[in-house]
Design a protein around this motif. Structure first.
Motif, PDB file in Angstrom:
ATOM      1  N   ASP A 197       0.832  -1.212   0.000  1.00 25.08           N
ATOM      2  CA  ASP A 197       0.000   0.000   0.000  1.00 25.08           C
ATOM      3  C   ASP A 197       0.866   1.262   0.000  1.00 25.08           C
ATOM      4  OD1 ASP A 197      -2.884  -0.993   0.038  1.00 25.08           O
ATOM      5  OD2 ASP A 197      -1.948  -2.202   1.602  1.00 25.08           O
ATOM      6  N   HIS A 210       0.971   3.258  -2.620  1.00 27.80           N
ATOM      7  CA  HIS A 210       0.061   4.254  -3.194  1.00 27.80           C
ATOM      8  C   HIS A 210       0.770   5.509  -3.720  1.00 27.80           C
ATOM      9  CE1 HIS A 210      -3.666   2.170  -2.729  1.00 27.80           C
ATOM     10  NE2 HIS A 210      -3.394   1.861  -1.478  1.00 27.80           N
ATOM     11  N   ASP A 240      -0.686  -2.643  -4.350  1.00 22.18           N
ATOM     12  CA  ASP A 240      -1.111  -1.244  -4.345  1.00 22.18           C
ATOM     13  C   ASP A 240       0.115  -0.319  -4.354  1.00 22.18           C
ATOM     14  OD1 ASP A 240      -3.770  -1.632  -4.734  1.00 22.18           O
ATOM     15  OD2 ASP A 240      -4.429  -0.910  -2.772  1.00 22.18           O
ATOM     16  N   HIS A 297      -5.801  -1.329  -6.631  1.00 18.43           N
ATOM     17  CA  HIS A 297      -5.451  -0.114  -7.382  1.00 18.43           C
ATOM     18  C   HIS A 297      -4.494  -0.435  -8.540  1.00 18.43           C
ATOM     19  CE1 HIS A 297      -7.171   3.118  -4.742  1.00 18.43           C
ATOM     20  NE2 HIS A 297      -7.325   2.048  -3.999  1.00 18.43           N
ATOM     21  N   HIS A 353      -2.701  -9.517  -1.272  1.00 19.74           N
ATOM     22  CA  HIS A 353      -3.056  -8.129  -0.968  1.00 19.74           C
ATOM     23  C   HIS A 353      -4.267  -8.059  -0.023  1.00 19.74           C
ATOM     24  CE1 HIS A 353      -3.223  -3.812  -1.405  1.00 19.74           C
ATOM     25  NE2 HIS A 353      -4.503  -3.889  -1.679  1.00 19.74           N
ATOM     26  N   HIS A 405      -4.073  -4.002   2.306  1.00 16.99           N
ATOM     27  CA  HIS A 405      -5.417  -3.616   1.866  1.00 16.99           C
ATOM     28  C   HIS A 405      -6.213  -2.750   2.847  1.00 16.99           C
ATOM     29  CE1 HIS A 405      -8.608  -3.742  -1.007  1.00 16.99           C
ATOM     30  NE2 HIS A 405      -9.355  -4.638  -0.418  1.00 16.99           N
ATOM     31  N   HIS A 463      -4.818  -0.996   5.305  1.00 16.49           N
ATOM     32  CA  HIS A 463      -3.922   0.102   5.695  1.00 16.49           C
ATOM     33  C   HIS A 463      -3.813   0.238   7.216  1.00 16.49           C
ATOM     34  CE1 HIS A 463      -4.238   2.391   1.580  1.00 16.49           C
ATOM     35  NE2 HIS A 463      -4.387   1.086   1.420  1.00 16.49           N
TER      36      HIS A 463
HETATM   37 ZN    ZN Z   1      -4.437   0.165  -0.658  1.00 17.53          ZN
END
Ligand code: ZN
Length: 240
Positions: A8, A10, A36, A63, A115, A149, A151
């Protein structure tokens, strides 16, 4: 041998840079990415480049999936959707192909990575409680599995029943199964803005959550300069 397990990200380059510097300081020998890599923040291409160059096991996040296909977005809130549309325009075809080729579940040495969940990895369900974790444990064939996933760092432990605890330092015990959320590098949502990742030492059967300061103001400035929603910059400081 020591693993850095992170996910994550991102597209938060400042947070990713801080995590990798900390991992190096801790003499990490192997990297593992929980997906992600892109979405929400302003440096998808740069983050993807770094993760790809680590040449480490990576699993696909929702994502990553949405940024790399041309279909309409399904199940995304307006904020995420705006960021995904922007992200699609930043990535080249080779970047998207790399994301498309990522696997949903992988085994790395004696542990598993995914994930979202092991019971329905393609549906991107969230593990928020013991019941969700119990469903995933039914499909976990290794003692240890790392996921992302939500977070929010967390440890689920199956020892007869499934227990849940905050993740800090943890020594694995024989006969128990572990489903470990490593938190988020680039958009934590557990009320703590610090970038999160996990160190895992197989020899000592030891897991440790790391939380790190990073240049959050720079990451926020970039979000605004890119024309992404203000709320995406604000939430970084709130950790949610
Ligand atoms: Zn995420």
């Amino acid at each position: 041998m020591r693993f850095a397990i992170f996910g994550d990200i991102h597209a938060n380059l400042e947070a990713l840079t801080a995590v990798l510097a900390d991992a190096e300081k801790h003499e990490v020998t192997h990297y593992v990415c929980l997906g992600d890599v892109v979405g929400y923040n302003a440096n998808p291409k740069e983050c993807l480049e770094i993760v790809r160059n680590l040449d480490c096991p990576v699993v696909k996040g929702n994502h990553d999936e949405q940024a790399s296909i041309v279909d309409e977005l399904v199940g995304f809130n307006p904020l995420a959707e705006e960021a995904i549309n922007w992200t699609r325009n930043q990535l080249g075809e080779a970047d998207k192909q790399w994301l498309r080729d990522l696997k949903m579940v992988r085994q790395v040495r004696d542990f598993t990575i995914v994930h979202s969940t092991l019971d329905t990895p393609h549906k991107w369900g969230y593990v928020f409680n013991q019941l969700d974790a119990a469903a995933s444990f039914n499909y976990q064939h290794t003692q240890l599995c790392f996921y992302g996933h939500t977070h929010a760092p967390r440890a689920y432990i199956r020892d007869g029943s499934v227990k849940s605890q905050l993740l800090d330092k943890l020594t694995l015990e024989p006969g128990k199964k572990y489903f470990i959320n490593c938190g988020s590098v680039g958009q934590p949502r557990d009320g703590d803005w610090h970038a999160a990742y996990v160190l895992y030492s197989p020899d000592k059967q030891f897991i440790e959550l790391r939380r790190l300061e990073y240049d959050i103001w720079k990451a926020q400035d970039k979000i605004l300069a890119a024309g992404l929603p203000q709320r995406l910059a604000d939430r970084l400081a709130l950790g949610k």
